[in-house]
Motif scaffolding. Sequence first.
Motif, PDB file in Angstrom:
ATOM      1  N   SER A 143      -6.368  -8.415   4.792  1.00 53.44           N
ATOM      2  CA  SER A 143      -6.352  -9.427   4.027  1.00 53.44           C
ATOM      3  C   SER A 143      -4.968 -10.022   4.362  1.00 53.44           C
ATOM      4  O   SER A 143      -4.690 -11.306   4.313  1.00 53.44           O
ATOM      5  CB  SER A 143      -6.051  -8.819   2.572  1.00 53.44           C
ATOM      6  OG  SER A 143      -7.202  -8.684   2.060  1.00 53.44           O
TER       7      SER A 143
ATOM      8  N   ASP B  23     -12.614 -13.582   3.051  1.00 54.78           N
ATOM      9  CA  ASP B  23     -12.085 -12.280   2.926  1.00 54.78           C
ATOM     10  C   ASP B  23     -12.825 -11.283   1.917  1.00 54.78           C
ATOM     11  O   ASP B  23     -12.598 -11.389   1.070  1.00 54.78           O
ATOM     12  CB  ASP B  23     -10.630 -12.327   2.212  1.00 54.78           C
ATOM     13  CG  ASP B  23      -9.757 -10.930   2.128  1.00 54.78           C
ATOM     14  OD1 ASP B  23     -10.268  -9.898   2.837  1.00 54.78           O
ATOM     15  OD2 ASP B  23      -8.722 -10.706   1.777  1.00 54.78           O
ATOM     16  N   GLU B  24     -13.678 -10.404   2.582  1.00 54.13           N
ATOM     17  CA  GLU B  24     -14.695  -9.657   1.973  1.00 54.13           C
ATOM     18  C   GLU B  24     -15.295 -10.216   0.770  1.00 54.13           C
ATOM     19  O   GLU B  24     -15.178  -9.905  -0.480  1.00 54.13           O
ATOM     20  CB  GLU B  24     -13.783  -8.553   1.347  1.00 54.13           C
ATOM     21  CG  GLU B  24     -13.001  -7.621   2.172  1.00 54.13           C
ATOM     22  CD  GLU B  24     -13.270  -6.208   2.336  1.00 54.13           C
ATOM     23  OE1 GLU B  24     -14.097  -5.801   1.995  1.00 54.13           O
ATOM     24  OE2 GLU B  24     -12.267  -5.416   2.619  1.00 54.13           O
TER      25      GLU B  24
HETATM   26 MG   LIG Z   1      -8.413  -6.799   1.777  1.00 54.97          MG
END
Ligand SMILES: [Mg+2]
Length: 320
Positions: A51, A175-176
């Motif tokens: 992240s 991001d995920e």
């Molecule tokens: Mg993360």
Amino acid sequence: MAQNILTVRGLKKYFPVGKKGLYVRAIDGIDFELKKGEVLGLVGESGSGKSTTAYTVMGIHSPTAGSIYFNQRDISMPSSKRPLELKKDMQIVFQDPGTSLNIKREIGKILELPLKVHNMAPKAQIRDRIIELLEMVDLPADYMYKYPSTLGGGERQLVAIARALATDPSLLVLDEPTSALDVSVQAKIINTLMRLQSNFGFSYLFITHDLSLMRNISHRIAIMYLGKIMEIAPTVEFFQSPVHPYTQMLISSIPVVSKEEEKLKPKRIKPQGEIPSPVNIPEGCRFNTRCPHAFEDCYRDEPEMKEISPEHFARCHLCS
Ligand SMILES: [Mg+2]
Ligand SMILES: Nc1ncnc2c1ncn2[C@@H]1O[C@H](COP(=O)(O)OP(=O)(O)O)[C@@H](O)[C@H]1O
């Protein structure tokens, strides 16, 4: 270089912690490039710096060191100093649509905001563009009158994706994007993202802790460990000939469904010990505390990134 949409060189992001002089080395010198129209999977365990990489690329964090180039233009400055026309060209989708969207705002208004800020459409066409954005993510037009608070997580994430598309970007940092969602809706989000990618040729920096997810959707995979990239390779080669013990460990722990698949996997390597703290990264190779093959050199020298074969690089004293 010319066909790279994103080029990252020697990027570091350190966060000061507690006592003076101590830092979390969240990103500790990473290099990678993303080609136009490519899906690059950035994979790592929780806390490996994924992240932070996403936020630094987006300018949410300013780098401690290193450079970021977008289409060969230096964008190493924080987001507030980046030219507006560049900012609209790269967008991020966060993990949790529950917190990234203002759930008390009508979806039409959520989508209208970036259209207005970036002058994406004349006033008279804004409504049509909102409908078009909803269509792009398979949501009906009347969703513009709904509030995210009335939607499930999957549909909220589709709204977040539509919002990211509003400025007509060429690069998306994901991001995920499915990690916070029910398993039942994850496939739908992935399918939508991949359909958009192939229809519009977006470049994706696709961040996930789920290596198996990348097998079918990424062109290349980069493995991150304690703030560094340990191995990067084209996806097929990555799964067929992983060279870093850490990569082998990650691949060997993916569950398989058939005996044939089991045979193709590297021998199961048990992870030893815990991931060290990024405040106190081991000397030498940062993986040495968990590596089953570590020898003298690994405790003394940090391995350089070495080219194993075209486009396949790894950072390991045993690889050459
Ligand atoms: Mg993360
Ligand atoms: N704003 C911050 N301040 C201090 N430490 C941070 C901050 N953001 C992330 N970290 C730390 O940096 C490391 C990497 O975090 P992160 O990039 O979120 O990892 P990942 O996304 O791979 O789980 C973690 O140890 C995390 O606690």
